[in-house]
Design an enzyme around this catalytic site. Sequence first.
Site, PDB file in Angstrom:
ATOM      1  N   ALA A  48       0.557  -1.477   0.391  1.00 57.94           N
ATOM      2  CA  ALA A  48      -0.090   0.049   0.171  1.00 57.94           C
ATOM      3  C   ALA A  48       0.842   1.165  -0.085  1.00 57.94           C
ATOM      4  CB  ALA A  48      -1.128   0.073   0.978  1.00 57.94           C
TER       5      ALA A  48
ATOM      6  N   GLN B  89       3.280 -11.107 -47.628  1.00 62.46           N
ATOM      7  CA  GLN B  89       4.407 -10.350 -46.956  1.00 62.46           C
ATOM      8  C   GLN B  89       3.849  -8.912 -45.735  1.00 62.46           C
ATOM      9  OE1 GLN B  89       7.343  -7.592 -48.276  1.00 62.46           O
ATOM     10  NE2 GLN B  89       8.368  -9.417 -48.488  1.00 62.46           N
TER      11      GLN B  89
ATOM     12  N   ILE C 114      -3.661  -9.160 -36.675  1.00 65.97           N
ATOM     13  CA  ILE C 114      -3.985 -10.224 -37.351  1.00 65.97           C
ATOM     14  C   ILE C 114      -5.068 -11.073 -37.505  1.00 65.97           C
ATOM     15  CG2 ILE C 114      -2.909 -12.303 -38.145  1.00 65.97           C
ATOM     16  CD1 ILE C 114      -0.172 -10.318 -36.906  1.00 65.97           C
TER      17      ILE C 114
ATOM     18  N   GLU D 257       3.324   0.549 -10.953  1.00 65.64           N
ATOM     19  CA  GLU D 257       4.939   0.079 -10.070  1.00 65.64           C
ATOM     20  C   GLU D 257       5.729   1.076 -11.050  1.00 65.64           C
ATOM     21  OE1 GLU D 257       6.193  -3.980  -9.189  1.00 65.64           O
ATOM     22  OE2 GLU D 257       4.236  -4.016  -9.133  1.00 65.64           O
TER      23      GLU D 257
HETATM   24  N1  COS Z   1      16.895   1.800  -3.538  1.00 66.28           N
HETATM   25  C1  COS Z   1      17.179   2.673  -2.288  1.00 66.28           C
HETATM   26  N2  COS Z   1      17.389   3.564  -2.232  1.00 66.28           N
HETATM   27  C2  COS Z   1      16.379   5.057  -2.940  1.00 66.28           C
HETATM   28  C3  COS Z   1      16.135   3.710  -4.639  1.00 66.28           C
HETATM   29  C4  COS Z   1      16.028   2.497  -4.643  1.00 66.28           C
HETATM   30  N3  COS Z   1      16.004   2.006  -5.823  1.00 66.28           N
HETATM   31  N4  COS Z   1      15.694   5.052  -5.178  1.00 66.28           N
HETATM   32  C5  COS Z   1      15.501   5.903  -4.234  1.00 66.28           C
HETATM   33  N5  COS Z   1      16.264   6.325  -3.503  1.00 66.28           N
HETATM   34  C6  COS Z   1      16.314   6.854  -1.976  1.00 66.28           C
HETATM   35  C7  COS Z   1      16.977   8.701  -2.456  1.00 66.28           C
HETATM   36  O1  COS Z   1      18.445   7.742  -2.687  1.00 66.28           O
HETATM   37  C8  COS Z   1      16.736   9.465  -1.417  1.00 66.28           C
HETATM   38  O2  COS Z   1      17.152   9.007  -0.831  1.00 66.28           O
HETATM   39  P1  COS Z   1      18.799  10.622   0.302  1.00 66.28           P
HETATM   40  O3  COS Z   1      17.614  11.349   0.656  1.00 66.28           O
HETATM   41  O4  COS Z   1      18.400   9.872   1.573  1.00 66.28           O
HETATM   42  O5  COS Z   1      19.135  10.715  -0.312  1.00 66.28           O
HETATM   43  C9  COS Z   1      15.347   9.116  -1.534  1.00 66.28           C
HETATM   44  O6  COS Z   1      14.907   6.985  -1.784  1.00 66.28           O
HETATM   45  C10 COS Z   1      14.284   9.349  -2.265  1.00 66.28           C
HETATM   46  O7  COS Z   1      15.240   9.404  -3.323  1.00 66.28           O
HETATM   47  P2  COS Z   1      14.660  10.568  -5.184  1.00 66.28           P
HETATM   48  O8  COS Z   1      14.624  12.023  -4.668  1.00 66.28           O
HETATM   49  O9  COS Z   1      14.865   9.518  -6.597  1.00 66.28           O
HETATM   50  O10 COS Z   1      13.328   9.869  -5.246  1.00 66.28           O
HETATM   51  P3  COS Z   1      12.230  11.368  -5.594  1.00 66.28           P
HETATM   52  O11 COS Z   1      10.634  11.859  -4.752  1.00 66.28           O
HETATM   53  O12 COS Z   1      12.374  12.130  -7.059  1.00 66.28           O
HETATM   54  O13 COS Z   1      11.073  10.159  -6.736  1.00 66.28           O
HETATM   55  C11 COS Z   1      10.930   8.119  -7.845  1.00 66.28           C
HETATM   56  C12 COS Z   1      11.926   8.989  -6.657  1.00 66.28           C
HETATM   57  C13 COS Z   1       9.906   9.021  -9.368  1.00 66.28           C
HETATM   58  C14 COS Z   1      11.182   7.371  -8.749  1.00 66.28           C
HETATM   59  C15 COS Z   1       9.277   7.758  -6.780  1.00 66.28           C
HETATM   60  O14 COS Z   1       8.809   7.851  -6.694  1.00 66.28           O
HETATM   61  C16 COS Z   1       8.640   6.341  -8.081  1.00 66.28           C
HETATM   62  O15 COS Z   1       9.230   4.529  -7.853  1.00 66.28           O
HETATM   63  N6  COS Z   1       7.898   6.756  -8.471  1.00 66.28           N
HETATM   64  C17 COS Z   1       6.886   5.736  -8.818  1.00 66.28           C
HETATM   65  C18 COS Z   1       5.689   5.154  -7.165  1.00 66.28           C
HETATM   66  C19 COS Z   1       5.106   3.516  -7.798  1.00 66.28           C
HETATM   67  O16 COS Z   1       5.941   2.607  -8.691  1.00 66.28           O
HETATM   68  N7  COS Z   1       4.732   3.412  -8.109  1.00 66.28           N
HETATM   69  C20 COS Z   1       3.920   2.760  -7.940  1.00 66.28           C
HETATM   70  C21 COS Z   1       3.411   1.327  -6.607  1.00 66.28           C
HETATM   71  S1  COS Z   1       3.365  -0.297  -6.563  1.00 66.28           S
HETATM   72  S2  COS Z   1       1.824  -0.512  -8.015  1.00 66.28           S
END
Ligand code: COS
Length: 374
Positions: free
Chosen positions: A121, A273, A332, A358
Site C-alpha cells: 500500500a 508479406q 492479424i 509500479e
Molecule cells: N533504492 C534505494 N534507495 C532509493 C532508491 C532505490 N532504488 N531510489 C531512491 N532511493 C532513495 C534515494 O537515495 C533518496 O534517499 P536520500 O534522500 O537519503 O538521498 C530517496 O530515496 C529519495 O529518492 P529520489 O530523490 O530519487 O526520490 P523522488 O521523490 O525523486 O522519486 C521516483 C523517485 C519517481 C523514482 C519514485 O517516486 C517512484 O518510484 N515513483 C513511482 C512510484 C510507483 O512505482 N508506484 C507504484 C506503487 S506499486 S503499484
Amino acid sequence: MTTPFALDAEQRAWCAELRGLAAERLRPLAERGEPGRVNRPLVEALGELGLLARLFPADAPVRAMELCLLRESLARECTEAETALALQGLGAYPVAQSGTPAQRSRWLPEVVAGRAVAAFALSEPEAGSDAAALRLRAEPDGDGWRLSGGKTWISNAPEADLCTVFARTGEAPGARGVTAFLVPGDRAGLSGDHLDMLSPHPIGSLTFDAVPVGPADVLGEVGGGFRVAMRTLDLFRPSVGAFAVGMARSALAAAVAHAGRRRAFGGPLKDLQAVSHQLAEMATRTEAAALLVYAAASAYDAGEPGIAGRAAMAKLLATETAQYVVDAAVQIHGARALQRGHLLEHLYREVRAPRVYEGATEVQRTIIAKELYR
Ligand code: COS
C-alpha cells in the site's frame, strides 16, 4: 551455466512445467473465481504447488530470475494465476527484506502457504507517480502511532490479511519522513472498498481511521520507509517486464497459429508479406524484451550496481513491447479477437495496466535518466 542471454536446460524445463501447471491446475481455479475479488483457492493452490515457496525460499534471498521465470511462464497460460503470485510477492517482500525475525516468522510461512494474502500500500489519491508526496499520517500516540488517511489502487485490498503500508511519521519533507508499517488486515479502524478496473483485478482502496500501530509493526527503520519501497520496486519491476513478456509470447503464438491457418486472397495469411513481416517484428521485439528482463534480473541476483536503472529499462521496454505485440496480434486476427472471451480480447485489456503500475513508463524514463547523470 546461466547467462543473461539464454536460459539453461533446467530453467527451460521448469518453465515448461510451470506452463503445464498454469494450464491444467490453475486455469480452472481462476475461471471459478469472482472477477475483481481475491481468489483464495487460487492463492492456496500457488502455495500447495510450492510456487510461493520458490518465490520466498526459507533460508535464501528472493531471486529476481526465479521471480521472472515464474511470472513469465504463468502469464503464458493464466494471467490471473500470474497476478495472484506476483501480488503475494509484492505485498510480502518488504517483510522478507526488512522485517524483524518475529515479523518474518509470523507472516512469511502463511504467505508461502497461500493462507495469508498480502498487499503493498504505497499509492494515494494525491500521490501516484510522485510517491514521496504521500500523505497518510502516522501521528504519535504513546510509544506508537495512529494512521489516518487513505490509500488507493492497492492490489488485494481491501481483503488482504497483511498490508505493507507507507505513512508519514515525521516532519521531514518528501521521502525522508516516510516509514513502512506491517498492518494486519483486521486491525481496528482499517476498512476499504473494491475498485472496478478495465480488466477485472482484485484491487481497492484502504481507509485508515486512527489505526493503531506500534514499534513492533515498523518495517525497517522509522524514516527509512521510502527506501523499503524503492528497493522492493527494484526487484519487482523486471518481473513486471517478465509478466509482459509472457503475455507477448502468448499473443505471438496465437497470431502465428492464426496466420498459418486462416486463408485469404488465395492462401494462408502468413504468405502475405504484410503479415509475415509483422510477425517477424513481433517475435524480434519480444525476444529483445525478454533478454533485457533476464539481464536485469541476473544483474539484480549478482548484486551488480545500477540496479534501479536496469530494472526500469526492463519494465519500460517489456511493457511497451507487449502492448505493441498484443495490439498487432489483434490486428492479424481481425474482429474475432475483439469478441468477449477471446484470448486476445483478454490480453488487450490486461496488457494496458503494466505500463502504468509500479511506476509508469514515464517514471521509468526518469529513473534511467537520473542514473545517466549520477
Ligand atoms: N533504492 C534505494 N534507495 C532509493 C532508491 C532505490 N532504488 N531510489 C531512491 N532511493 C532513495 C534515494 O537515495 C533518496 O534517499 P536520500 O534522500 O537519503 O538521498 C530517496 O530515496 C529519495 O529518492 P529520489 O530523490 O530519487 O526520490 P523522488 O521523490 O525523486 O522519486 C521516483 C523517485 C519517481 C523514482 C519514485 O517516486 C517512484 O518510484 N515513483 C513511482 C512510484 C510507483 O512505482 N508506484 C507504484 C506503487 S506499486 S503499484
